[in-house]
Design an enzyme around this catalytic site. Sequence first.
Site, PDB file in Angstrom:
ATOM      1  CB  SER A 199      26.851  12.491  15.437  1.00 24.04           C
ATOM      2  OG  SER A 199      26.933  12.777  16.813  1.00 24.04           O
ATOM      3  CG  HIS A 251      23.991   9.242  13.954  1.00 26.53           C
ATOM      4  ND1 HIS A 251      23.575   8.590  15.099  1.00 26.53           N
ATOM      5  CD2 HIS A 251      24.499  10.433  14.371  1.00 26.53           C
ATOM      6  CE1 HIS A 251      23.820   9.342  16.155  1.00 26.53           C
ATOM      7  NE2 HIS A 251      24.371  10.476  15.744  1.00 26.53           N
TER       8      HIS A 251
END
Length: 393
Positions: A199, A251
Site C-alpha cells: 500500500s 499510506h
Amino acid sequence: MAGREDPPPEVHIRVHSRRGANTIHPMEADTPPVTATSAAPSPNTDVYREVKHFKKWVPWLIPSFVVVNTVMFVITMYVNNCPKNSVSCVAGFLGRFSFQPFKENPLLGPSSSALEKMGALDVSKVVHKHEGWRLITCMWLHGGVFHLLANMLSLLVIGIRLEQEFGFVRIGLLYLISGLGGSLLSALFIQSNISVGASGALFGLLGGMLSELITNWTMYANKVAALVTLVIIIAINLAVGILPHVDNFAHIGGFLSGFLLGFVFLIRPQFGWVNQRYAPTGYSSISTKPKFKMYQCILWAFSLILLIVWFTVGLVLLLRGVDLNDNCSWCHYLSCVPTSRWSCNTQPVSCLSEQTGAGQYTLTCSNNGRSKSYSLLNPTTSQIQGLCVQLCR
C-alpha cells in the site's frame, strides 16, 4: 510585379499526450535561406518525428511486480502450513495452502508468525537485531487473499498507465522508494505490531501522479478537473486508512515520498523546447525556449532536498529506537479513529497457558481476561499462539 511570398512551412512534432490520443503540436519555423549546398524545402511540407520524451513505453515491470507479489503470497502460505501449526483451518481442501481461521485472520491468509518469518516489518528486529532489510521485504508480503487482490488490482490500474508514460526505470524507482518511505514512517509510529503490504508503494504512485500533474501543469487540458478528481481519489483512500487494522502511516509515508519523487522523476520538457530540439535540420526557431520552466526547476530542487532530509532523519530516528508517538500525542488518530463500533487498541495479544489435565489446556487472554479450555495433544507454540489470537479478539 511583386512576387507572391510563400507561407512558412509547418513542422509537426508527433508526441504522445496523456490527454487522450496522439496529438500533433505544430510550430511555425523560419525558412532558411537557399544556398548552393542546400535545397529550399517544399512549402507546406509536413515532417513527422516521434519525440522520445513523450514516447509510449510497453509496460512489463508493473505486471512483473504483480507476479512477484503473488508468488511471494503462495510461498508464504506454503511456509504457514496451517494444518500443522493450527488447530483448525479455512478451506482445508487446499492442504498446506489452507488459510488461518477467520477469527485469527479475516483476510484469508497466513498467521502473523509466518509473515514474520517471511520478512514482515517488525520494528524491534529492525532496531535491536539490525534487520533493516525488513523495510523493503514487507512491501512484497500480504496479509491475505483480499489484501493481495485489492493491492494488485490497484497496482495494475495505476501502475501500467504510469509505466506507459514514463518508462520502467522511473516508475520502478518511484514504486520502490515510495514503499521504503511508507515502511519508514510506519516503523516510527507503529512499533507494537508487524506490518506488511504494498500500500505504501501504491500511494507513492498516487502521490507521483499528483505532483506530475502540478509540475507539468501547462501541458494538460482540463487540468482543474483532473486535479480535483485525483485529489478526491487520494482523500477517499487516505480516509479508509482510519479504520482499525489498516496501517495508514504506511499510506501517508508512501504518498508523501511519491509526491516529492514525482517532482524529481516525472518532470517533462516544455513543448516549445521539444519543437526546437526535434525540428528537422535546416529549420531555426523564432526564439530559444528553455527545456524546463523556472517553477519546474524550483520544485525539482526543493523536493530533492526534502527527500534527502526525510530519509536521513527518518532512518537515524528509527535506528535509535525513537517512537514518534511520544512526541505527538494526537498522531495516532491519523491511522485509526476509535468509534462506538470499533476499537483502536493495537497492543499485541498474549495469553497464559495452563495444562489442567491429560490433553487439556486452559488459555487466559491477558488483554481482555477471557478464558477457554481446549483439548490439545502435544500442541505446538504456533497452535497456542493461534488460539490466543482468536481468544483475544
